[in-house]
Design a protein around this motif. Sequence first.
Motif, PDB file in Angstrom:
ATOM      1  N   GLU A 328       0.823  -1.213   0.000  1.00 39.93           N
ATOM      2  CA  GLU A 328       0.000   0.000   0.000  1.00 39.93           C
ATOM      3  C   GLU A 328       0.858   1.265   0.000  1.00 39.93           C
ATOM      4  OE1 GLU A 328      -2.560  -0.420   3.326  1.00 39.93           O
ATOM      5  OE2 GLU A 328      -3.859  -1.929   2.369  1.00 39.93           O
ATOM      6  N   VAL A 329       1.891   1.280   0.849  1.00 37.85           N
ATOM      7  CA  VAL A 329       2.750   2.460   0.923  1.00 37.85           C
ATOM      8  C   VAL A 329       3.535   2.636  -0.375  1.00 37.85           C
ATOM      9  CG1 VAL A 329       4.767   3.455   2.058  1.00 37.85           C
ATOM     10  CG2 VAL A 329       2.930   2.468   3.439  1.00 37.85           C
ATOM     11  N   MET A 330       4.074   1.543  -0.886  1.00 35.56           N
ATOM     12  CA  MET A 330       4.829   1.628  -2.135  1.00 35.56           C
ATOM     13  C   MET A 330       3.934   2.043  -3.302  1.00 35.56           C
ATOM     14  SD  MET A 330       8.001   1.071  -1.487  1.00 35.56           S
ATOM     15  CE  MET A 330       8.738   0.605  -3.050  1.00 35.56           C
ATOM     16  N   THR A 331       2.680   1.636  -3.254  1.00 42.04           N
ATOM     17  CA  THR A 331       1.731   2.049  -4.296  1.00 42.04           C
ATOM     18  C   THR A 331       1.506   3.549  -4.240  1.00 42.04           C
ATOM     19  OG1 THR A 331       0.618  -0.103  -4.330  1.00 42.04           O
ATOM     20  CG2 THR A 331      -0.616   1.785  -5.178  1.00 42.04           C
ATOM     21  N   GLN A 332       1.383   4.095  -3.040  1.00 40.10           N
ATOM     22  CA  GLN A 332       1.183   5.534  -2.890  1.00 40.10           C
ATOM     23  C   GLN A 332       2.418   6.329  -3.333  1.00 40.10           C
ATOM     24  OE1 GLN A 332      -1.074   6.939   0.707  1.00 40.10           O
ATOM     25  NE2 GLN A 332      -0.825   4.821   1.346  1.00 40.10           N
ATOM     26  N   LEU A 333       3.603   5.822  -3.021  1.00 45.20           N
ATOM     27  CA  LEU A 333       4.825   6.548  -3.328  1.00 45.20           C
ATOM     28  C   LEU A 333       5.281   6.365  -4.769  1.00 45.20           C
ATOM     29  CD1 LEU A 333       6.886   5.923  -0.066  1.00 45.20           C
ATOM     30  CD2 LEU A 333       5.903   8.096  -0.823  1.00 45.20           C
ATOM     31  N   TYR A 334       5.086   5.152  -5.303  1.00 47.61           N
ATOM     32  CA  TYR A 334       5.617   4.833  -6.628  1.00 47.61           C
ATOM     33  C   TYR A 334       4.540   4.605  -7.690  1.00 47.61           C
ATOM     34  CZ  TYR A 334      10.294   4.306  -4.650  1.00 47.61           C
ATOM     35  OH  TYR A 334      11.503   4.555  -4.033  1.00 47.61           O
ATOM     36  N   GLY A 335       3.270   4.617  -7.282  1.00 45.74           N
ATOM     37  CA  GLY A 335       2.212   4.388  -8.234  1.00 45.74           C
ATOM     38  C   GLY A 335       2.246   2.994  -8.831  1.00 45.74           C
ATOM     39  N   LEU A 336       2.412   1.993  -7.968  1.00 43.92           N
ATOM     40  CA  LEU A 336       2.530   0.609  -8.449  1.00 43.92           C
ATOM     41  C   LEU A 336       1.273   0.176  -9.200  1.00 43.92           C
ATOM     42  CD1 LEU A 336       4.156  -1.241  -5.396  1.00 43.92           C
ATOM     43  CD2 LEU A 336       5.267  -0.036  -7.291  1.00 43.92           C
TER      44      LEU A 336
END
Length: 337
Positions: A328-336
Amino acid sequence: MLILWLAGIGAAVCLFCAIIQQLEQKHPSALIADEPLREDEERYAAVPDRDAKSIFISGKEFSYSHEIKSYLLIGTDGSGSEAAYGEDYQGSMADFLLLLVLDQTEHSYGLLQLDRDTMTDVTLLQKDGTGMASARIQLCTAHWYGGTKEQSCENTVEAVSNLLGGVPIDGYYALNMEMIPVLNHAAGGVEVKIEDDFSKIDAGMEEGKTLKLSDEQAYIFVHDRVGVGNGSNQSRMKRQQQYLKAFISKCMKKWEDSPEFIFHLLQELKADAVTDIRQGELAKIAEETAQAEGRGIFIFQGTLDIGQALGDGINHAEFYADEQSVIEVMTQLYGLE
């Protein structure tokens, strides 16, 4: 007029903040190479030969299309030996780790604060800079390995990349906690509300009181854990975030009064910093970050345990990041995707 380098300098102050208590600073044992990895922990290892914009978390592949630069800010509990290389050098613990994620497509940035006790793959780097063996141990120990300060930092960068599924990290900037008073002094003292009990350490830091910290108190506020409140690293991380936000606000005002303020401070820190980022690039990152939209500070949720993964016969804190939280955090930061 140039805007304050919000993340660069602001994050730098956190570098010197999170220093674990002496008991947790015990050096990893040479026996650690013999410690087997637990199968249920093998979740965030980097995958070789990956695409530059693909990462792997728990065996699942994710991609992102935005142009993103990531820079790791490292705070150590000591600078290592004075020797630049050779048998005399010994690394220290990377007790504070903050990743600046700059999204050049969205013109935004976020800060990912990593718990120093997060369990991840760490290469047991030798003095000559080589290392084949690895172990699942606390993230902070990565800086202990290597024969130079640069190798220790590079090993830490690799460990963070492993934790984040193999995401590329474009540079590092490391300082040690002894620079906290310098930063606090440069800002003219930082004002915070004391929300923990510091009475055993400094009677003047009264719980519930709003206080402009002296340089010595700033060190205590962001460094000390034992004898403060509930003594947890999580509480200390919250204080570090509190100090960071107040420090940024103070520096913004100083920047408005003197456009040279931040660059003079960077120059003052230069001799103590270990970095692979050129001074000119630092200025570019500063300006780009200052003109981007800030998205705040992110952390991973997870489970705290006590264990002996270090193999030294002593119980140490072990933080296991929750897989879904990482995604979830990586999706928010990197747009996974």
